[in-house]
Structures are given as structure tokens and as C-alpha cells.
Design an enzyme around this catalytic site. Structure first.
Site, PDB file in Angstrom:
ATOM      1  N   ALA A   1     -30.915  24.734  30.005  1.00 54.37           N
ATOM      2  CA  ALA A   1     -32.072  25.631  30.100  1.00 54.37           C
ATOM      3  C   ALA A   1     -31.916  26.780  29.108  1.00 54.37           C
ATOM      4  CB  ALA A   1     -32.195  26.179  31.520  1.00 54.37           C
TER       5      ALA A   1
ATOM      6  N   LYS B   1     -19.890  38.857  33.716  1.00 54.80           N
ATOM      7  CA  LYS B   1     -19.176  39.975  34.365  1.00 54.80           C
ATOM      8  C   LYS B   1     -20.131  41.059  34.828  1.00 54.80           C
ATOM      9  CE  LYS B   1     -18.908  40.641  29.690  1.00 54.80           C
ATOM     10  NZ  LYS B   1     -18.437  39.794  28.624  1.00 54.80           N
TER      11      LYS B   1
ATOM     12  N   GLU C   1     -21.476  45.370  18.432  1.00 56.21           N
ATOM     13  CA  GLU C   1     -22.905  45.096  18.353  1.00 56.21           C
ATOM     14  C   GLU C   1     -23.641  46.282  17.749  1.00 56.21           C
ATOM     15  OE1 GLU C   1     -24.544  43.566  21.949  1.00 56.21           O
ATOM     16  OE2 GLU C   1     -22.723  42.424  22.371  1.00 56.21           O
TER      17      GLU C   1
ATOM     18  N   ILE D   1      -8.353  34.128  28.138  1.00 52.96           N
ATOM     19  CA  ILE D   1      -7.086  34.327  28.855  1.00 52.96           C
ATOM     20  C   ILE D   1      -7.230  33.897  30.310  1.00 52.96           C
ATOM     21  CG2 ILE D   1      -5.292  35.980  29.511  1.00 52.96           C
ATOM     22  CD1 ILE D   1      -6.286  37.829  27.290  1.00 52.96           C
TER      23      ILE D   1
ATOM     24  N   VAL E   1     -21.462  30.948  23.847  1.00 52.89           N
ATOM     25  CA  VAL E   1     -20.542  30.237  24.742  1.00 52.89           C
ATOM     26  C   VAL E   1     -21.153  28.909  25.198  1.00 52.89           C
ATOM     27  CG1 VAL E   1     -19.104  30.413  26.801  1.00 52.89           C
ATOM     28  CG2 VAL E   1     -19.707  32.496  25.558  1.00 52.89           C
TER      29      VAL E   1
ATOM     30  N   GLY F   1     -12.118  36.747  28.304  1.00 55.58           N
ATOM     31  CA  GLY F   1     -12.446  35.524  27.550  1.00 55.58           C
ATOM     32  C   GLY F   1     -11.551  34.351  27.843  1.00 55.58           C
TER      33      GLY F   1
ATOM     34  N   LYS G   1     -15.155  44.524  34.159  1.00 47.96           N
ATOM     35  CA  LYS G   1     -13.987  43.632  34.258  1.00 47.96           C
ATOM     36  C   LYS G   1     -12.925  44.251  35.164  1.00 47.96           C
ATOM     37  CE  LYS G   1     -15.015  41.796  29.705  1.00 47.96           C
ATOM     38  NZ  LYS G   1     -14.821  42.047  28.259  1.00 47.96           N
TER      39      LYS G   1
ATOM     40  N   GLY H   1     -15.579  35.344  22.025  1.00 45.76           N
ATOM     41  CA  GLY H   1     -15.827  34.265  21.064  1.00 45.76           C
ATOM     42  C   GLY H   1     -16.276  33.031  21.816  1.00 45.76           C
TER      43      GLY H   1
ATOM     44  N   ASP I   1     -18.389  47.812  29.803  1.00 46.75           N
ATOM     45  CA  ASP I   1     -17.961  46.411  29.849  1.00 46.75           C
ATOM     46  C   ASP I   1     -16.548  46.318  30.457  1.00 46.75           C
ATOM     47  OD1 ASP I   1     -18.108  43.501  28.720  1.00 46.75           O
ATOM     48  OD2 ASP I   1     -16.232  44.298  27.917  1.00 46.75           O
TER      49      ASP I   1
HETATM   50  P1  NAP Z   1     -25.968  34.541  24.152  1.00 48.68           P
HETATM   51  O1  NAP Z   1     -25.364  34.049  22.864  1.00 48.68           O
HETATM   52  O2  NAP Z   1     -26.871  35.706  24.098  1.00 48.68           O
HETATM   53  O3  NAP Z   1     -26.755  33.301  24.806  1.00 48.68           O
HETATM   54  C1  NAP Z   1     -27.588  33.442  25.912  1.00 48.68           C
HETATM   55  C2  NAP Z   1     -28.309  32.126  26.151  1.00 48.68           C
HETATM   56  O4  NAP Z   1     -29.044  32.236  27.362  1.00 48.68           O
HETATM   57  C3  NAP Z   1     -29.294  31.751  25.062  1.00 48.68           C
HETATM   58  O5  NAP Z   1     -29.210  30.362  24.782  1.00 48.68           O
HETATM   59  C4  NAP Z   1     -30.665  32.058  25.664  1.00 48.68           C
HETATM   60  O6  NAP Z   1     -31.711  31.199  25.284  1.00 48.68           O
HETATM   61  C5  NAP Z   1     -30.380  31.851  27.143  1.00 48.68           C
HETATM   62  N1  NAP Z   1     -31.236  32.696  27.968  1.00 48.68           N
HETATM   63  C6  NAP Z   1     -31.220  34.056  28.058  1.00 48.68           C
HETATM   64  N2  NAP Z   1     -32.153  34.488  28.928  1.00 48.68           N
HETATM   65  C7  NAP Z   1     -32.778  33.370  29.387  1.00 48.68           C
HETATM   66  C8  NAP Z   1     -33.839  33.153  30.299  1.00 48.68           C
HETATM   67  N3  NAP Z   1     -34.476  34.157  30.855  1.00 48.68           N
HETATM   68  N4  NAP Z   1     -34.210  31.864  30.544  1.00 48.68           N
HETATM   69  C9  NAP Z   1     -33.579  30.842  29.941  1.00 48.68           C
HETATM   70  N5  NAP Z   1     -32.565  30.997  29.065  1.00 48.68           N
HETATM   71  C10 NAP Z   1     -32.181  32.240  28.797  1.00 48.68           C
HETATM   72  O7  NAP Z   1     -24.830  34.866  25.217  1.00 48.68           O
HETATM   73  P2  NAP Z   1     -23.270  34.468  25.150  1.00 48.68           P
HETATM   74  O8  NAP Z   1     -22.561  35.345  24.179  1.00 48.68           O
HETATM   75  O9  NAP Z   1     -23.119  32.987  25.009  1.00 48.68           O
HETATM   76  O10 NAP Z   1     -22.791  34.947  26.610  1.00 48.68           O
HETATM   77  C11 NAP Z   1     -23.143  34.217  27.774  1.00 48.68           C
HETATM   78  C12 NAP Z   1     -22.447  34.806  28.988  1.00 48.68           C
HETATM   79  O11 NAP Z   1     -21.027  34.702  28.823  1.00 48.68           O
HETATM   80  C13 NAP Z   1     -22.712  36.306  29.235  1.00 48.68           C
HETATM   81  O12 NAP Z   1     -22.760  36.557  30.619  1.00 48.68           O
HETATM   82  C14 NAP Z   1     -21.525  36.978  28.610  1.00 48.68           C
HETATM   83  O13 NAP Z   1     -21.259  38.241  29.201  1.00 48.68           O
HETATM   84  C15 NAP Z   1     -20.435  35.984  28.947  1.00 48.68           C
HETATM   85  N6  NAP Z   1     -19.293  36.057  28.034  1.00 48.68           N
HETATM   86  C16 NAP Z   1     -19.494  35.964  26.701  1.00 48.68           C
HETATM   87  C17 NAP Z   1     -18.413  36.056  25.848  1.00 48.68           C
HETATM   88  C18 NAP Z   1     -18.599  35.946  24.359  1.00 48.68           C
HETATM   89  O14 NAP Z   1     -17.600  36.029  23.642  1.00 48.68           O
HETATM   90  N7  NAP Z   1     -19.795  35.728  23.844  1.00 48.68           N
HETATM   91  C19 NAP Z   1     -17.119  36.257  26.387  1.00 48.68           C
HETATM   92  C20 NAP Z   1     -16.952  36.323  27.764  1.00 48.68           C
HETATM   93  C21 NAP Z   1     -18.051  36.224  28.587  1.00 48.68           C
HETATM   94  P3  NAP Z   1     -32.299  31.170  23.767  1.00 48.68           P
HETATM   95  O15 NAP Z   1     -31.150  30.713  22.939  1.00 48.68           O
HETATM   96  O16 NAP Z   1     -33.412  30.217  23.783  1.00 48.68           O
HETATM   97  O17 NAP Z   1     -32.692  32.593  23.490  1.00 48.68           O
END
Ligand code: NAP
Length: 432
Positions: free
Chosen positions: A43, A103, A188, A134, A14, A132, A203, A304, A199
């Protein structure tokens, strides 16, 4: 024109798309907010890691704390409880508004975070945390704030909807549908949070809090996942004109003379004519019932990177507009005081599957147990297995609404009957 510094925490699925939009659509965002949004830094854990989007290297840092201190808006997209919570509190302490999609953190500790944000006069926005892309939280919090919501039914986990939909379409067992979902990237490697309903429960807690103006957390949500749903359950549901969906349900109920809110997640039989039955694959949808508005449905992509970034950016624009114009950020009104109803008090309809001896008198023995516990039967279907060595039959009952406790006692008593081989399934029914 004001320049607002934006700190991005996390650059994964994201975060990388949010960074892209902030950079590529800067002119549009300025036109919509009345302020320049400057991406001050990103960061991450590993600044050298390859990213989904080409971004200037100099933006990356591992010093999230320092980045937060210089920001007007902090976008938290790291996920997990820590260090996300500490960094959000740090941002609020420094007067920044926060946008997050986390969440898990909000369901675990949202009340404390909203309180801190309100006390500091900053905004904590989290549209991306539920369903997401919506836009569902805004309509519940703002557009419906002059109405009274009575019930929210949500398909808010794309993975489980994908699995149940595949089972419904192909007749596959749960394990095979899960393996296929993992192969295609919908589930996953460790699918626990999705298939056990955690999850969706997070929500559900957020939806219930906004819909009923009362803080509900994960601990208030009764939760059952889809691992026990069999191909036979799905086939029997189909036969009877139902589809099985994992729903997050938040509804106002009266139980034992008390008005309260039930928040729960469980596999649910829905009539195939219900609008939520038409939500296929990994899509999400939230069905809202309100006293004046009636029924509303919100549908779209529940996950996504790019779709979720849309919801994040909606919050960023709202917050930036407010910062550009000045004035108070607006308080999350937790004006309601509904107790969370324990699941024993909740009344629902049930579908109960029994494997029984195919012999005279079985039906009346089972019906008597229902009657003894005050649970009335709406429909009954019977299928004989004539090819079986020991003649057996499958009975499927759908009950009228009954309290969970009465139903549990009924099922226990049925199990004790000589003529019962097994209780094959107990599923709740909505939308009838
Ligand atoms: P992700 O792909 O796992 O990305 C997490 C990012 O956070 C990575 O860039 C990681 O750094 C960084 N990070 C994690 N721990 C860290 C720390 N201790 N210090 C600094 N940086 C740190 O996660 P995502 O899928 O984008 O999801 C992000 C958030 O959005 C979550 O809360 C998730 O629940 C929410 N969300 C996601 C989706 C989805 O479809 N993916 C949908 C709705 C909500 P590195 O890259 O260097 O490891």
C-alpha cells in the site's frame, strides 16, 4: 506447508528494501520460518511513483485497509501517526501480527497498541524503531530478561552524532556542521526532530519501557537537543579529555526515598575513554549496564533503508516462525511499576563554563556559591584571555553528582555575582 500472507504498508526507503528481501530471499525465509511468506500487496499513496527497487506493478494498491484485512502479517513502514495507527489497529482487529519501525507512533501511543495486540493474541514487533539495524530491543527484552538492567545510554540518532562528531573533528560551529550534514544527506531540510532531540526521546521512551518493564511515553522524557552546543564547548570538553554526545539515558535511581526511572535526552560530556566516545559519524550504539551481565555495548548503522530492513525482517521471521508452529504470541510483560522521575530529582555531574572577570577573589566567590547550594566541585580549569581589552578568564567546573534543582539554583546564584560576565555552558557529564 503454510502460506502466510504479508501486507506491506509503505514502499519508501525501508519498505522498498523489505519488499526486495521478501521476493529475492523467499526460499531462505521459507527455510528459516517453516512457512511460505507471500507478499500479498504494497500500500502506497502513489502506485505510479518510481521506486528504489524494481517491483511487480500489480502488487501496488492505494487501498491499505482492504490489504490489511487479508493478511497474516502486516509490516507498517509508512511512518507518522495517522493513518499508521488506524491501520495497525485494523490489522490487530483482524488477527494479524504487526511489524513496524514507527518510533514516533510507539512513543506517543505504544501502550494502547501493545494492549490491543496482547488482548488479540497477536504480536506487535518493532525492533527497527530503535537504532535501525542494531538488534537491541530483542536482547533487552529477551536475552537480559533474567537480569536487572540498571542503566541504558544510547547514541540513537545518527544525524546529531554526525554533527557533533564533525564539530569535534573540525572545530566547526553547530550551524556549519548542520549545513554540511544537510548537504551530504545526513540531516533533513527540516532537522528539528533530530537536533531538538525529539527522535532520540521517542527511542529513549521505547528503550526505557523494555529495560524497566514499565510503560514510558514521550511525555515522560525530558529532552534537550544540541542546538546550544558551541564549538567552544566542544573545544573545552576536548581539552579536558571529554567528547560531547547526544545521549538517550534511561536509568533506575532513588530520589527522595522513591525508586524510579529517569528517562532523558541531552548533550552529554563523556570521557574520551568511554566506549560510546568511539562511535563516530552517523553510527549508533547502545550501552547497557545490568546487575549480572555488567556492561554491554551494541553498535551499528542506526538508519538507512537496507540496514533498517534487516531489523524489520528479523521481526518478520520471528513472527512467521510462531505462526508456522502455532501457539500464543507472547505477551509484552509490563510487570514493573517504576514512576518516571521528574528531572528536578535526577542527580548528575555537571560541567559549567563561566566567563569571569580576571581578578583576585573571583574563584573563591564562585566556589562559595557552589558550597552554599551543597554542590561539590570535582575539578576546575582556568584559561585567561590576556589579549582581551577587559581582562577576562574562562572557568570550567566539573561537579560531583548533584540534583538538577540544586544545580539550577547554583547557576542562577552564580549569574547574580558581579564578577561573572556570563554562564557560557551547562552540560551534564556521564561515565566518570
Ligand atoms: P519513507 O521513505 O517516507 O516512505 C514512506 C512510505 O509510506 C512511502 O512509500 C509512502 O507512499 C507511504 N505512505 C505514507 N503515507 C501514506 C498513506 N497515507 N497511505 C499510503 N501510503 C503512505 O519512509 P521510510 O524512511 O521508509 O520510513 C518508514 C518508517 O520506518 C518510519 O516510521 C520511520 O520512522 C521508520 N524508520 C526509518 C528508518 C530510515 O532509515 N529511513 C530507520 C528506522 C526506522 P508513496 O511512496 O506513494 O508516497
Amino acid at each position: 506447508m503454510k502460506t502466510l500472507k504479508v501486507a506491506l504498508l509503505g514502499c519508501g526507503n525501508v519498505g522498498s528494501q523489505v519488499a526486495r528481501i521478501l521476493i529475492d530471499d523467499a526460499a531462505d525465509l521459507t527455510a528459516r520460518t517453516g512457512a511460505r511468506l507471500e507478499l500479498a500487496g504494497i500500500a502506497v499513496r502513489n502506485p505510479e511513483a518510481p521506486r528504489d527497487v524494481e517491483l511487480p506493478r500489480e502488487l501496488f494498491t492505494t487501498d491499505a485497509e482492504a490489504l490489511v484485512e487479508s493478511a497474516d502479517i502486516v509490516i507498517e513502514l509508512m511512518g507518522g501517526l495517522e493513518p499508521a495507527r488506524t491501520l495497525i489497529l485494523h490489522a490487530i482487529g483482524h488477527g494479524a501480527s504487526v511489524v513496524t519501525g514507527n518510533k514516533a507512533l510507539l512513543a506517543a501511543d505504544g501502550a494502547a497498541l501493545y494492549e490491543k495486540a496482547d488482548a488479540a493474541g497477536v504480536r506487535l514487533a518493532y525492533e527497527a524503531a530503535v537504532a535501525g539495524a542494531i538488534p537491541i530491543l530483542g536482547p533487552i527484552r529477551d536475552s537480559l530478561s533474567g537480569d536487572r538492567i540498571t542503566r541504558v545510554l544510547g547514541i540513537v540518532n545518527g544525524t546529531t552524532n554526525y554533527i557533533l562528531d564533525a564539530m569535534d573533528t573540525t572545530g566547526a560551529q553547530f550551524a556549519d556542521a548542520l549545513a554540511e550534514a544537510q548537504r551530504l544527506g545526513y540531516a533533513e531540510a527540516d532537522p528539528t526532530a533530530d537536533v531538538e532531540g525529539h527522535d532520540a526521546a521517542a527511542k529513549g521512551a521505547i528503550l526505557a519501557s523494555l529495560a524497566f518493564h514499565t510503560t514510558f511515553e514521550m511525555a515522560n522524557v525530558s529532552c534537550e537537543g544540541i542546538t546550544g552546543v558551541t564549538a567552544e564547548d566542544i573545544a573545552a570538553a576536548k581539552d579536558a579529555g571529554f567528547v560531547i554526545k547526544l545521549l538517550a539515558i534511561a536509568e533506575k535511581l532513588e530520589a527522595d526515598g522513591t525508586e524510579g526511572v529517569s528517562v532523558r535526552v541531552h548533550p552529554t560530556l563523556l570521557p574520551r575513554t568511554h566506549p560510546l566516545a568511539a562511535v563516530h559519524g552517523a553510527f549508533n550504539a547502545v550501552f547497557v549496564e545490568a546487575e549480572n551481565a555488567g556492561e554491554l555495548m551494541f553498535y551499528g548503522q542506526g538508519a538507512g533503508g537496507t540496514p533498517t530492513a534487516s531489523a524489520v525482517m528479523g521481526d518478520v521471521v520471528t513472527v512467521a516462525r510462531r505462526l508456522a508452529l502455532g501457539g500464543h504470541m507472547g505477551v509484552e510483560a509490563a510487570s514493573g511499576h517504576f514512576p518516571a522521575l521528574p528531572k528536578e530529582l535526577v542527580t548528575t555531574s555537571y560541567s559549567i563554563g563561566l566567563d569571569v572577570a580576571d581578578a583576585p577573589g573571583v574563584l573563591s566567590a564562585v566556589a562559595q556559591v557552589f558550597a552554599d547550594h551543597g554542590v561539590s566541585i570535582e575539578t576546575m580549569r582556568q584559561k585567561s584571555h590576556s589579549d582581551a581589552a577587559n581582562a577576562s578568564a574562562e572557568l570550567r567546573f566539573v561537579t560531583h553528582r548533584a540534583p538538577e534543582a540544586a544545580l539550577a539554583a547554583t547557576v542562577e546564584a552564580i549569574k547574580g555575582l558581579d564578577v561573572i560576565n556570563s554562564v557560557t555552558s551547562v552540560l551534564r557529564v556521564e561515565g566518570v
